[in-house]
Design a protein around this motif. Structure first.
Motif, PDB file in Angstrom:
ATOM      1  N   LYS A  45       0.829  -1.208   0.000  1.00  0.00           N
ATOM      2  CA  LYS A  45       0.000   0.000   0.000  1.00  0.00           C
ATOM      3  C   LYS A  45       0.860   1.254   0.000  1.00  0.00           C
ATOM      4  O   LYS A  45       0.566   2.212  -0.707  1.00  0.00           O
ATOM      5  CB  LYS A  45      -0.934   0.013   1.219  1.00  0.00           C
ATOM      6  N   ALA A  48       2.346   1.697  -3.418  1.00  0.00           N
ATOM      7  CA  ALA A  48       1.322   2.148  -4.359  1.00  0.00           C
ATOM      8  C   ALA A  48       1.007   3.626  -4.152  1.00  0.00           C
ATOM      9  O   ALA A  48       0.856   4.384  -5.121  1.00  0.00           O
ATOM     10  CB  ALA A  48       0.060   1.309  -4.207  1.00  0.00           C
ATOM     11  N   LEU A  49       0.924   4.043  -2.883  1.00  0.00           N
ATOM     12  CA  LEU A  49       0.661   5.453  -2.589  1.00  0.00           C
ATOM     13  C   LEU A  49       1.798   6.343  -3.087  1.00  0.00           C
ATOM     14  O   LEU A  49       1.552   7.424  -3.632  1.00  0.00           O
ATOM     15  CB  LEU A  49       0.456   5.658  -1.082  1.00  0.00           C
ATOM     16  N   GLN A  51       3.772   5.736  -5.586  1.00  0.00           N
ATOM     17  CA  GLN A  51       3.681   5.756  -7.050  1.00  0.00           C
ATOM     18  C   GLN A  51       2.595   6.730  -7.496  1.00  0.00           C
ATOM     19  O   GLN A  51       2.793   7.514  -8.418  1.00  0.00           O
ATOM     20  CB  GLN A  51       3.409   4.342  -7.581  1.00  0.00           C
ATOM     21  N   LYS A  52       1.441   6.689  -6.849  1.00  0.00           N
ATOM     22  CA  LYS A  52       0.340   7.605  -7.188  1.00  0.00           C
ATOM     23  C   LYS A  52       0.758   9.054  -6.951  1.00  0.00           C
ATOM     24  O   LYS A  52       0.449   9.938  -7.748  1.00  0.00           O
ATOM     25  CB  LYS A  52      -0.901   7.294  -6.340  1.00  0.00           C
ATOM     26  N   GLU A  53       1.467   9.292  -5.859  1.00  0.00           N
ATOM     27  CA  GLU A  53       1.921  10.646  -5.547  1.00  0.00           C
ATOM     28  C   GLU A  53       2.876  11.146  -6.622  1.00  0.00           C
ATOM     29  O   GLU A  53       2.775  12.290  -7.067  1.00  0.00           O
ATOM     30  CB  GLU A  53       2.604  10.660  -4.183  1.00  0.00           C
ATOM     31  N   LYS A  54       3.786  10.285  -7.070  1.00  0.00           N
ATOM     32  CA  LYS A  54       4.721  10.673  -8.134  1.00  0.00           C
ATOM     33  C   LYS A  54       3.969  10.997  -9.420  1.00  0.00           C
ATOM     34  O   LYS A  54       4.287  11.959 -10.111  1.00  0.00           O
ATOM     35  CB  LYS A  54       5.730   9.546  -8.387  1.00  0.00           C
ATOM     36  N   GLU A  55       2.967  10.191  -9.741  1.00  0.00           N
ATOM     37  CA  GLU A  55       2.177  10.425 -10.946  1.00  0.00           C
ATOM     38  C   GLU A  55       1.431  11.748 -10.860  1.00  0.00           C
ATOM     39  O   GLU A  55       1.379  12.509 -11.821  1.00  0.00           O
ATOM     40  CB  GLU A  55       1.194   9.278 -11.167  1.00  0.00           C
ATOM     41  N   LEU A  56       0.851  12.031  -9.688  1.00  0.00           N
ATOM     42  CA  LEU A  56       0.132  13.287  -9.504  1.00  0.00           C
ATOM     43  C   LEU A  56       1.064  14.489  -9.631  1.00  0.00           C
ATOM     44  O   LEU A  56       0.719  15.495 -10.252  1.00  0.00           O
ATOM     45  CB  LEU A  56      -0.576  13.306  -8.145  1.00  0.00           C
ATOM     46  N   LYS A  59       1.844  15.026 -13.298  1.00  0.00           N
ATOM     47  CA  LYS A  59       0.713  15.657 -13.996  1.00  0.00           C
ATOM     48  C   LYS A  59       0.620  17.141 -13.648  1.00  0.00           C
ATOM     49  O   LYS A  59       0.405  17.982 -14.512  1.00  0.00           O
ATOM     50  CB  LYS A  59      -0.604  14.964 -13.626  1.00  0.00           C
TER      51      LYS A  59
END
Length: 148
Positions: A45, A48-49, A51-56, A59
């Motif tokens: 988890k 995954a968090l 990774q999501k933070e890096k993607e955000l 963007k």
């Protein structure tokens, strides 16, 4: 407990147990100290968090770059290729570079007419019909001026 010559079996076992407990306590303290120095492994988890933070963040950066390009009246398609730290300064520099490039490489006419008549009245009189027709098509103002 201390060793004595005439100890009972129970006293002897208690002394051994006490010594073992002391040794075990020392090793547990040392083990915990070493374990605290080891890096902690992240759970699925947490990974995954992250990774999501890096993607955000990526963007958000892309949108900031697109906004900067729009403000500087540049094509937003360039946002894929820009990775500058200071986005505002990069936008101004890119705008300057592209404008200079476009200005220096734009079409520059080599022949200038400067408003001067390239054909004199006498030359016009000596022209045949096809030459006059060509002059009328290429320079109607001069043709009107000379034909009057």
């Amino acid at each position: 407990m201390e060793w004595k010559e005439n100890m009972t079996k129970e006293e002897f076992e208690k002394a051994i147990q006490s010594a073992e407990d002391t040794i075990r306590t020392d090793y547990v303290k040392k083990l915990k100290a070493l374990e605290s120095k080891l890096p902690t492994q992240k759970t699925e988890k947490e990974l995954a968090l992250e990774q999501k933070e890096k993607e955000l963040l990526a963007k958000e950066r892309e949108y900031k770059i697109k906004d900067m390009l729009e403000i500087n009246q540049l094509p937003t398609g360039l946002s894929k290729y820009i990775s500058a730290e200071d986005i505002d300064v990069a936008g101004q520099e890119i705008s300057t570079i592209l404008n200079e490039y476009l200005l220096n490489n734009s079409h520059k006419p080599t022949k200038h007419n400067n408003g001067g008549d390239t054909v004199t009245k006498d030359q016009f009189k000596s022209m045949n019909y096809s030459e006059r027709l060509k002059l009328e098509q290429t320079n109607p103002e001069l043709y009107k001026k000379l034909s009057n």
